[in-house]
Design a protein around this motif. Structure first.
Motif, PDB file in Angstrom:
ATOM      1  N   ASN A  73     -11.874   2.433   7.370  1.00  0.00           N
ATOM      2  CA  ASN A  73     -11.207   2.422   6.073  1.00  0.00           C
ATOM      3  C   ASN A  73     -11.872   1.415   5.139  1.00  0.00           C
ATOM      4  O   ASN A  73     -12.295   0.345   5.574  1.00  0.00           O
ATOM      5  CB  ASN A  73      -9.723   2.059   6.221  1.00  0.00           C
ATOM      6  CG  ASN A  73      -8.971   3.066   7.062  1.00  0.00           C
ATOM      7  OD1 ASN A  73      -9.298   4.247   7.090  1.00  0.00           O
ATOM      8  ND2 ASN A  73      -7.957   2.598   7.758  1.00  0.00           N
TER       9      ASN A  73
ATOM     10  N   LEU B 138     -10.818   6.679   5.011  1.00  0.00           N
ATOM     11  CA  LEU B 138      -9.965   6.401   3.855  1.00  0.00           C
ATOM     12  C   LEU B 138     -10.647   5.380   2.960  1.00  0.00           C
ATOM     13  O   LEU B 138     -11.113   4.335   3.430  1.00  0.00           O
ATOM     14  CB  LEU B 138      -8.603   5.854   4.294  1.00  0.00           C
ATOM     15  CG  LEU B 138      -7.704   5.297   3.189  1.00  0.00           C
ATOM     16  CD1 LEU B 138      -7.238   6.417   2.263  1.00  0.00           C
ATOM     17  CD2 LEU B 138      -6.514   4.549   3.786  1.00  0.00           C
TER      18      LEU B 138
ATOM     19  N   HIS C 165      -9.640   3.337  -0.573  1.00  0.00           N
ATOM     20  CA  HIS C 165      -8.582   3.151  -1.560  1.00  0.00           C
ATOM     21  C   HIS C 165      -8.900   1.979  -2.477  1.00  0.00           C
ATOM     22  O   HIS C 165      -9.739   1.124  -2.182  1.00  0.00           O
ATOM     23  CB  HIS C 165      -7.211   3.017  -0.910  1.00  0.00           C
ATOM     24  CG  HIS C 165      -7.018   1.841  -0.009  1.00  0.00           C
ATOM     25  ND1 HIS C 165      -7.826   1.563   1.074  1.00  0.00           N
ATOM     26  CD2 HIS C 165      -6.079   0.864  -0.014  1.00  0.00           C
ATOM     27  CE1 HIS C 165      -7.394   0.477   1.692  1.00  0.00           C
ATOM     28  NE2 HIS C 165      -6.337   0.022   1.040  1.00  0.00           N
TER      29      HIS C 165
ATOM     30  N   GLY D 144     -12.079   6.403  -8.412  1.00  0.00           N
ATOM     31  CA  GLY D 144     -11.546   7.189  -7.309  1.00  0.00           C
ATOM     32  C   GLY D 144     -11.747   8.678  -7.497  1.00  0.00           C
ATOM     33  O   GLY D 144     -12.152   9.392  -6.570  1.00  0.00           O
TER      34      GLY D 144
ATOM     35  N   THR E 294      -3.749   9.720  -7.013  1.00  0.00           N
ATOM     36  CA  THR E 294      -3.751   8.514  -7.834  1.00  0.00           C
ATOM     37  C   THR E 294      -2.347   8.131  -8.249  1.00  0.00           C
ATOM     38  O   THR E 294      -1.415   8.925  -8.111  1.00  0.00           O
ATOM     39  CB  THR E 294      -4.630   8.703  -9.087  1.00  0.00           C
ATOM     40  OG1 THR E 294      -4.768   7.448  -9.762  1.00  0.00           O
ATOM     41  CG2 THR E 294      -4.020   9.718 -10.046  1.00  0.00           C
TER      42      THR E 294
ATOM     43  N   LEU F 217       1.336   3.965   0.812  1.00  0.00           N
ATOM     44  CA  LEU F 217       0.294   4.615   1.611  1.00  0.00           C
ATOM     45  C   LEU F 217       0.531   4.296   3.075  1.00  0.00           C
ATOM     46  O   LEU F 217       0.794   3.141   3.417  1.00  0.00           O
ATOM     47  CB  LEU F 217      -1.085   4.094   1.175  1.00  0.00           C
ATOM     48  CG  LEU F 217      -2.285   4.434   2.051  1.00  0.00           C
ATOM     49  CD1 LEU F 217      -2.582   5.922   2.000  1.00  0.00           C
ATOM     50  CD2 LEU F 217      -3.504   3.622   1.601  1.00  0.00           C
TER      51      LEU F 217
ATOM     52  N   VAL G 106       1.062   9.638   1.091  1.00  0.00           N
ATOM     53  CA  VAL G 106       1.255   8.763  -0.068  1.00  0.00           C
ATOM     54  C   VAL G 106       2.556   9.143  -0.761  1.00  0.00           C
ATOM     55  O   VAL G 106       2.986  10.298  -0.699  1.00  0.00           O
ATOM     56  CB  VAL G 106       0.078   8.866  -1.070  1.00  0.00           C
ATOM     57  CG1 VAL G 106      -1.212   8.399  -0.427  1.00  0.00           C
ATOM     58  CG2 VAL G 106      -0.067  10.289  -1.609  1.00  0.00           C
TER      59      VAL G 106
ATOM     60  N   VAL H 185      -7.644   7.211  -2.369  1.00  0.00           N
ATOM     61  CA  VAL H 185      -6.300   6.964  -2.910  1.00  0.00           C
ATOM     62  C   VAL H 185      -6.345   5.772  -3.864  1.00  0.00           C
ATOM     63  O   VAL H 185      -6.905   4.726  -3.523  1.00  0.00           O
ATOM     64  CB  VAL H 185      -5.286   6.685  -1.780  1.00  0.00           C
ATOM     65  CG1 VAL H 185      -3.912   6.345  -2.358  1.00  0.00           C
ATOM     66  CG2 VAL H 185      -5.181   7.886  -0.842  1.00  0.00           C
TER      67      VAL H 185
END
Length: 296
Positions: free
Chosen positions: A4, A63, A65, A76, A89, A94, A103, A124
């Motif tokens: 992530n 992921l 973010h 994003g 968005t 999350l 989300v 995200v």
């Protein structure tokens, strides 16, 4: 590298508060690399997208973010499109889910909270204030991704950043916000709002009616079509409380409303309400705030 990524944003040499909020939450999970893109110039996010996409294609994070600031939302969306990833968005929560992530988002001016499941890989963008930040969080350990100007031929024009009026904290990062509405009667009376904001060390906000009338710049608008804010203290002056405005500020920890109409909708969400004439109340209140600060 971790599966992530968190992309952080910096301003004036410091990591911005929305990024620190997400970094503190990521530290609790311990499953996230914190990344900053260096070598950026101007306001375009395209060089950052190119650099991040190249690294993501090699390391394949599940992921990615970032904070849903104007820069983060554009970053994003572009990054998700380039990577062929799912994208959401303006999220307020999350969490991992089977086969992907879930989300939470608010819809219909905050009346509905929707849960959306995204397949991996996912990008995200989360609202500033989605996760609380207790005190001054320590700066996270950051990995850097440098922009390579040879990646794409880009014609960029550099613009100097516009400082907030009077050196105030940006609206989306402020812990105290003083916001005004049509009850101020005109732009010539906004000085009273500014004086209170300066006394409190607060950011300035405004209702849509005020920005539509040209009294204040659009970047100060709070509401469904403006900024969503989550300060510790939100002071609403002469704001009736239209649902579009409430959608942008009802997550504030403490809401104080001042309005001469005792039936104004703003009082339905206020923690403290004052029924008074602004032009009598506001100068007196500002003076008491100044006295309290001098005494303290």
């Amino acid at each position: 590298m971790s599966a992530n990524w968190l992309i952080v944003e910096r301003r004036d040499g410091k990591i911005r508060r929305p990024s620190l909020e997400l970094a503190a939450e990521a530290a609790k999970r311990g499953d996230c690399a914190i990344i900053e893109v260096t070598g950026l110039e101007g306001s375009s996010v395209v060089p950052a997208v190119v650099a991040l996409a190249k690294r993501a294609e090699a390391e394949k994070p599940k992921l990615i973010h970032m904070a849903a600031t104007p820069w983060g939302r554009e970053l994003g969306a572009r990054l998700a499109a380039r990577l062929g990833a799912s994208f959401a968005t303006d999220c307020i929560a999350l969490r991992p889910a089977e086969g992907g992530v879930e989300v939470d988002r608010t819809l219909y001016a905050g009346k509905v909270r929707a849960t959306v499941r995204l397949p991996l890989p996912a990008v995200v963008a989360l609202r500033p204030g989605a996760y609380p930040l207790a005190g001054d969080a320590p700066a996270p350990e950051v990995e850097t991704v440098a922009v390579d100007r040879g990646d794409e031929k880009l014609a960029l024009q550099r613009f100097e950043p516009t400082a907030a009026a009077g050196g105030r904290v940006p609206l989306g990062e402020a812990r105290t916000i003083v916001s005004g509405g049509r009850g101020l009667r005109g732009p010539e009376n906004w000085k009273m709002v500014e004086e209170l904001a300066d006394a409190l060390g607060a950011a300035l906000g405004a209702s849509r009616a005020v920005t539509d009338a040209g009294w204040r710049p659009n970047e100060e608008q709070v509401g469904q079509t403006g900024k969503t804010v989550t300060p510790d203290l939100y002071i609403a002056l002469g704001i009736s409380g239209a649902i579009q405005h409430l959608a942008g500020m009802t997550s504030s920890k403490v809401i104080v409303a001042v309005n001469k109409d005792p039936e104004a909708d703003i009082f339905k969400v206020a923690d403290y309400g004052v029924v008074a004439d602004l032009f009598e109340f506001l100068p007196a209140f500002t003076e008491e705030v100044k006295k309290a600060k001098q005494a303290g």
